[in-house]
Scaffold this motif. Structure first.
Motif, short mmCIF file in Angstrom:
data_model
loop_
_atom_site.label_atom_id
_atom_site.label_comp_id
_atom_site.label_asym_id
_atom_site.label_seq_id
_atom_site.Cartn_x
_atom_site.Cartn_y
_atom_site.Cartn_z
N LEU A 1 2.12 5.71 -15.53
CA LEU A 1 3.01 4.99 -14.62
C LEU A 1 2.21 4.34 -13.50
CD1 LEU A 1 5.81 4.22 -13.60
CD2 LEU A 1 6.00 6.48 -12.57
N THR A 2 1.25 5.06 -12.98
CA THR A 2 0.43 4.52 -11.89
C THR A 2 -0.36 3.29 -12.34
OG1 THR A 2 0.22 6.71 -10.89
CG2 THR A 2 -1.40 5.06 -10.23
N GLN A 3 -0.93 3.35 -13.55
CA GLN A 3 -1.70 2.22 -14.05
C GLN A 3 -0.80 1.04 -14.36
OE1 GLN A 3 -5.22 1.97 -14.24
NE2 GLN A 3 -4.48 -0.14 -14.35
N LEU A 4 0.36 1.29 -14.94
CA LEU A 4 1.30 0.21 -15.23
C LEU A 4 1.72 -0.48 -13.95
CD1 LEU A 4 3.14 -1.41 -17.12
CD2 LEU A 4 4.84 0.42 -16.90
N TYR A 5 2.02 0.31 -12.93
CA TYR A 5 2.44 -0.26 -11.65
C TYR A 5 1.30 -1.08 -11.04
CZ TYR A 5 4.86 -0.57 -7.17
OH TYR A 5 5.49 -1.04 -6.03
N GLY B 1 1.10 -5.01 -10.15
CA GLY B 1 1.07 -5.09 -8.70
C GLY B 1 1.17 -6.48 -8.11
N MET B 2 0.35 -7.43 -8.61
CA MET B 2 0.36 -8.75 -8.02
C MET B 2 1.62 -9.52 -8.34
SD MET B 2 -2.04 -8.97 -6.00
CE MET B 2 -1.71 -10.67 -5.57
N VAL B 3 2.25 -9.22 -9.47
CA VAL B 3 3.54 -9.83 -9.78
C VAL B 3 4.56 -9.39 -8.74
CG1 VAL B 3 5.41 -9.97 -11.46
CG2 VAL B 3 3.04 -9.92 -12.24
N LEU B 4 4.59 -8.08 -8.47
CA LEU B 4 5.55 -7.55 -7.50
C LEU B 4 5.24 -8.05 -6.09
CD1 LEU B 4 5.66 -3.87 -8.80
CD2 LEU B 4 7.17 -5.76 -9.42
N ILE B 5 3.97 -8.06 -5.73
CA ILE B 5 3.59 -8.49 -4.38
C ILE B 5 3.90 -9.97 -4.16
CG2 ILE B 5 1.59 -8.96 -2.91
CD1 ILE B 5 2.50 -6.13 -2.70
N SER B 6 3.68 -10.79 -5.18
CA SER B 6 3.93 -12.22 -5.02
C SER B 6 5.41 -12.50 -4.76
CB SER B 6 3.45 -13.00 -6.25
OG SER B 6 4.21 -12.65 -7.39
N PHE B 7 6.28 -11.74 -5.41
CA PHE B 7 7.70 -11.93 -5.17
C PHE B 7 8.11 -11.36 -3.81
CE2 PHE B 7 7.77 -12.95 -9.63
CZ PHE B 7 8.79 -13.90 -9.73
N LEU B 8 7.48 -10.26 -3.40
CA LEU B 8 7.77 -9.74 -2.06
C LEU B 8 7.31 -10.73 -1.01
CD1 LEU B 8 8.59 -7.54 -0.07
CD2 LEU B 8 6.31 -6.53 -0.34
N ARG B 9 6.14 -11.34 -1.22
CA ARG B 9 5.62 -12.32 -0.27
C ARG B 9 6.58 -13.52 -0.15
NH1 ARG B 9 1.00 -12.62 -2.22
NH2 ARG B 9 -0.13 -11.35 -0.71
N SER C 1 0.83 -1.21 0.00
CA SER C 1 0.00 0.00 0.00
C SER C 1 0.86 1.25 0.00
CB SER C 1 -0.92 0.01 1.23
OG SER C 1 -1.86 -1.04 1.16
N LEU C 2 1.95 1.23 0.77
CA LEU C 2 2.84 2.39 0.81
C LEU C 2 3.50 2.62 -0.54
CD1 LEU C 2 4.32 4.66 2.27
CD2 LEU C 2 6.02 2.98 3.02
N HIS C 3 3.99 1.56 -1.17
CA HIS C 3 4.64 1.71 -2.46
C HIS C 3 3.66 2.20 -3.53
CE1 HIS C 3 8.69 0.23 -1.66
NE2 HIS C 3 8.14 -0.60 -0.79
N ARG C 4 2.44 1.69 -3.49
CA ARG C 4 1.44 2.17 -4.46
C ARG C 4 1.13 3.64 -4.25
NH1 ARG C 4 -0.62 -3.01 -3.46
NH2 ARG C 4 -2.08 -2.22 -1.87
N ALA C 5 1.13 4.09 -2.99
CA ALA C 5 0.87 5.50 -2.70
C ALA C 5 2.00 6.39 -3.19
CB ALA C 5 0.66 5.69 -1.20
#
Length: 235
Positions: A162-166, A170-178, A148-152
Motif C-alpha cells: 500500500l505504501t509503495q502504491l501510494y 503520489g505526484m498524480v494526487l499532489i498535482s490535483f491537490l495543487r 508529507s503528512l498523508h504519506r506518513a
C-alpha cells in the motif's frame, strides 16, 4: 534479417543507476532541477554523450522531464510512478479524489492498529509543520506539507504494498491537490487533520478511517472540468 536488441554500454548503465539512486533516495526530490549536463560530466567523470544518454533514458522511463531552455526536472521517483503520471494526467478529478479517499481510509485504519511511538512522533511533527505552512499563506509550502503528512499516515499502516502504491501515485494526487488549492489559500477551505492524527494515536480504527475519507467525498467538479471543489479542501 532478424532484429536484435542494441546493447547499451556498461558505463551508461552505471550512470543511469547513479542518477536513479539520487532520485529514489530523495537527494533530488520530485519537482527539483537536477545538475546541468556540464556539472554531471564533471561530477561523474564521464563523457558528455554518456551523461546525455543516461538522462534521456530516465526521461523516457518517466523519472525526468527535459525542458528546453529551463533544465531537467525530477517528475517521479520510480518508473511505475512515471507511468502513473502519464496514464492519469487527464483523469476525471472526481475519480482521483475517490481513489485517494479509498487508499487513505484503509491506510488510516491500518495505521490506527499498527502505529508505533515513532510513527506518532513523526505524525505529530508533520501535523505541526502542515499547520505552520497554512499560517504562512504559502500555497506551495502547504501542498508539500500536506502531502508529507498523508504519506506518513500511509507509511504508518506498515503495509509495504500500500505504501509503495501510494508513493507511485503520489505526484498524480499532489498535482490535483495543487490545482484544487490554487495559488492562494482560502480560510474557508481549511481541513483540520488533528482529529485524524488523534484517532490514530487513540488506536480508533473506525474513526481514523472516517476522518481520512471524509474530505475528498464532499466535492464536485468545477465548471472548467479540471478542479475538484470541496466545502473543505486543503488536503
Amino acid at each position: 534479417m532478424p532484429l536484435t536488441s542494441p546493447r547499451r554500454s556498461a558505463l551508461a548503465d552505471q550512470v543511469i543507476a547513479q542518477l536513479r539512486a539520487q532520485i529514489t533516495s530523495g537527494e533530488w526530490p520530485v519537482g527539483s532541477r537536477i545538475p546541468t549536463e556540464p556539472e554531471l560530466v564533471e561530477q561523474l567523470g564521464v563523457a558528455r554523450n554518456t551523461v546525455r544518454e543516461a538522462v534521456r533514458a530516465l526521461a523516457h522511463n518517466g523519472l525526468l522531464d527535459i525542458r528546453q531552455g529551463s533544465g531537467t526536472y525530477v517528475v517521479a521517483t520510480s518508473e511505475l510512478a512515471g507511468v502513473m503520471n502519464r496514464r492519469f494526467a487527464d483523469a476525471d478529478p472526481l475519480h482521483i479524489a475517490e481513489l485517494r479517499s479509498a487508499l487513505e481510509a484503509e491506510a488510516a485504519r491500518l495505521a490506527a492498529r499498527r502505529r508505533t511511538d515513532h510513527d506518532m512522533h513523526q505524525l505529530t511533527a508533520l501535523l505541526e509543520r502542515r499547520e505552520l505552512a497554512w499560517e504562512s499563506g504559502d500555497a506551495e509550502s502547504f501542498v508539500a506539507a500536506d502531502g508529507s503528512l498523508h504519506r506518513a499516515v500511509v507509511a504508518a499502516s506498515h503495509n509495504d504494498v500500500l505504501t509503495q502504491l501510494y508513493a507511485d501515485l503520489g505526484m498524480v494526487l499532489i498535482s490535483f491537490l495543487r490545482a484544487d488549492v490554487g495559488e492562494r489559500l482560502r480560510p474557508e477551505s481549511y481541513v483540520d487533520h488533528a482529529r485524524l492524527v488523534a484517532a490514530i494515536r487513540d488506536r480508533d480504527e473506525v474513526r481514523a478511517a472516517a476522518e481520512a475519507s471524509a474530505h475528498p467525498y464532499s466535492c464536485h467538479v468545477s465548471e472548467d472540468g479540471r478542479h475538484v471543489v470541496r466545502e473543505g479542501s486543503g488536503g
